[in-house]
Write an enzyme that holds these catalytic residues in place. Sequence first.
Site, PDB file in Angstrom:
ATOM      1  N   HIS A   1      -5.703   2.916   1.110  1.00  0.00           N
ATOM      2  CA  HIS A   1      -4.980   4.073   1.644  1.00  0.00           C
ATOM      3  C   HIS A   1      -5.684   4.777   2.812  1.00  0.00           C
ATOM      4  O   HIS A   1      -5.074   5.047   3.838  1.00  0.00           O
ATOM      5  CB  HIS A   1      -4.724   5.106   0.534  1.00  0.00           C
TER       6      HIS A   1
ATOM      7  N   ASP B   1       0.916  -1.136   0.000  1.00  0.00           N
ATOM      8  CA  ASP B   1       0.000   0.000   0.000  1.00  0.00           C
ATOM      9  C   ASP B   1       0.953   1.181   0.000  1.00  0.00           C
ATOM     10  O   ASP B   1       1.572   1.472   1.026  1.00  0.00           O
ATOM     11  CB  ASP B   1      -0.861   0.014   1.268  1.00  0.00           C
ATOM     12  N   HIS B   2       1.129   1.828  -1.130  1.00  0.00           N
ATOM     13  CA  HIS B   2       2.260   2.756  -1.218  1.00  0.00           C
ATOM     14  C   HIS B   2       2.134   3.942  -0.259  1.00  0.00           C
ATOM     15  O   HIS B   2       3.107   4.592   0.057  1.00  0.00           O
ATOM     16  CB  HIS B   2       2.524   3.193  -2.665  1.00  0.00           C
TER      17      HIS B   2
HETATM   18  C1  BG6 Z   1      -3.318   4.926  -6.346  1.00  0.00           C
HETATM   19  C2  BG6 Z   1      -4.654   5.032  -6.992  1.00  0.00           C
HETATM   20  O1  BG6 Z   1      -3.287   3.832  -5.458  1.00  0.00           O
HETATM   21  O2  BG6 Z   1      -3.027   6.117  -5.638  1.00  0.00           O
HETATM   22  C3  BG6 Z   1      -4.724   6.238  -7.897  1.00  0.00           C
HETATM   23  O3  BG6 Z   1      -4.922   3.850  -7.746  1.00  0.00           O
HETATM   24  C4  BG6 Z   1      -4.296   7.480  -7.157  1.00  0.00           C
HETATM   25  O4  BG6 Z   1      -6.025   6.396  -8.430  1.00  0.00           O
HETATM   26  C5  BG6 Z   1      -2.969   7.268  -6.458  1.00  0.00           C
HETATM   27  O5  BG6 Z   1      -4.174   8.529  -8.104  1.00  0.00           O
HETATM   28  C6  BG6 Z   1      -2.607   8.458  -5.579  1.00  0.00           C
HETATM   29  O6  BG6 Z   1      -1.318   8.283  -5.060  1.00  0.00           O
HETATM   30  P1  BG6 Z   1      -0.405   9.507  -4.644  1.00  0.00           P
HETATM   31  O7  BG6 Z   1       0.824   8.895  -4.075  1.00  0.00           O
HETATM   32  O8  BG6 Z   1      -0.174  10.314  -5.879  1.00  0.00           O
HETATM   33  O9  BG6 Z   1      -1.186  10.298  -3.629  1.00  0.00           O
END
Ligand code: BG6
Length: 494
Positions: free
Chosen positions: A244, A181-182
Site C-alpha cells: 500500500h 492491492d485494495h
Molecule cells: C490490509 C492489512 O491490507 O489493509 C491490514 O493487511 C490493514 O493489516 C488493512 O488493517 C487496512 O486497510 P484499510 O482499507 O482499512 O485502510
Amino acid sequence: NLASGAVFFIFGATGDLARRKLFPAIYSLYREGKLGERFAVVGVARRPRTNDQFREDVTNSIGEFCRYKVEADTDWNDFVRHFEYKSLDINNVDGFRELDEQTKVLEHEFNIEGNRLFFLALAPELFGSVSQNLSKGGMLDSKGWHRLVIEKPFGYDLESAKKLNEQINEVFREEEIYRIDHYLGKEMVQNIEVIRFANAFFEPLWNKNHIANVQITLSETVGVEERGGYYDHAGALRDMGQNHILQLLTMIAMEPPSRMVAEDIRDEKVKVLRSLRAYATPEEVEANVVRGQYTTGALKGKDLPGYREEQSVNPESNTETYFAAKVSVDNFRWAGVPFYIRTGKRLPVKTTEVVVEFKRMPTNVYLGQKHNLEPNLLVIRVNPMEGIYVKINAKRPGSESEIQPLAMDFCQSCMVGINSPEAYERLIFDAARGDSTYFTRWDEVSSAWSFVDKIAEAWAANPTNIEHYPAGSWGPEKASELLANDGFHWWPVN
Ligand code: BG6
C-alpha cells in the site's frame, strides 16, 4: 455492463473477505446495473453447504456490510438465484471437473459465453495448486476469457514471490493475472493522477524545485485483532509497506504516462520503484528506518494490551507493528526530495493521508515584521475522510499586514449524496472488464520486494533493536528525528 457475461468463482467463499467485502461489492455492482443479468457467482470452499445455505450467507453478509440496503420492493430471489455453492477439496482434480460441469449449466442458464474470473481469497500457499487444478480439471477450456484475481500477501520476500509467480505462470499469462492491492481501488488514490495531471497549478510545481518533502501516513487505531498468527509472521513492513505505501508513493512520484492506459501507467509506476534508493548497509537502514512495537496503553479512555499480549502472538515477539522511513527517489524530478512514510497499528487515529510540503517563500520582503510564514501544503485525504485541502497564506482580515495560514478545504466525503464505491467494487468490476490499471504488475511487485528486503534483512540480523511505543500514541519518538534531522516535522493529521 459485461457484454458477454461472466462467472465469478470465489475461492474461500466461507471466509472473512468474501463476507465483508466481496459479496457486498457484487451486490452494489448489481444494483448499479453494472453486472446486468448475465452473471453467476459460484462460492467455493471445503465446507459442505447447500445452495440455499450459501444464499443465506450471502444475504446476511449484504445486510450487514453493503453500502446499499436491500430495497423492500426488489425481488431478492432475482439476485440470489445467480449464486451457487460448490464444496471442493482443492487438491482433488475430480472436484474441479464437477465444478466445470456445474459451471456449464450456469453459463447456459444465464447466457454467459465462457468468461470465467477466479477470485482466490485464500492463503497464497494454495495459489499454485488451485491454478494447476483449474487447468487440469478443464476449467480453462471454455471459449471465453479466464482471469485470476489474487490477494496479498504476494510472497514473503523477493525469492518466495518469484516462486509463487512461477507457479501461477505455469497456468496463467501475466495479462490474465490481477494482483489486488485494495488501496489502488480507493477513490482518492485513483484521484491522485487526476489532481496531478489535470490541474495547471500542480503539475508545473511537482518537482524538486518547488517541493520540500512528501509525507505519507497510513495510521490505524486497531491492533492485530484475530490476525495475530499471520501478522506476527509478516509485520508492518510487509503488511502495509511493501504494497500500500509504496503504491501510494508511486502514484505521487510517477511521470505523466504517455497515455492513460494500464500498461503505460504501470510502466511509469515501476520506474519509480526502480528509482528508490536501496539502503546499502545495515547502518543506512538504521539511520533511515524506524521500527516500533506497541506496548500497553490507552485510546479514548480504554485500556489496551501490548502487542505481545495479543492473541496468537509470540509473547517474546520482535515483530514491528509500526515503521517509518525516509525514502529517496533517485531520478531527475525528485533528486534531493525526501519522502517520509509511516504506518502503524494502535495509533491515535485511523487515517490515510498524503502531505506535499512546498518550499518556503523567501521571507525578506516581510523582513522586520517577524512573520513566521508557514509553507504551502497540499493534503490528499484518502481514508476515512476523502478530500483535498490546500494550505495557503493570506492576510488576516482587518490587520495591517499580518499573515495567517488558511485552509481551502474540499471535503468530498462530507457532501450529501456522495457515497464512494468501495475499493472492491471497482476492482472486481475492472477485472471483469479486463482493465488492469489498478492492479499490480509482476515487475512492480518484484521491485517493491527488492527495496523492502534490504530493510527486512538488516532487521533480521538485529531483531531486538526495536523501539516500543504505548498503544494510543503516535509511535516512537525516533520517527520525528528522521524529519527533524532535515529541518522538517510531521504535519499533524486531520
Ligand atoms: C490490509 C492489512 O491490507 O489493509 C491490514 O493487511 C490493514 O493489516 C488493512 O488493517 C487496512 O486497510 P484499510 O482499507 O482499512 O485502510
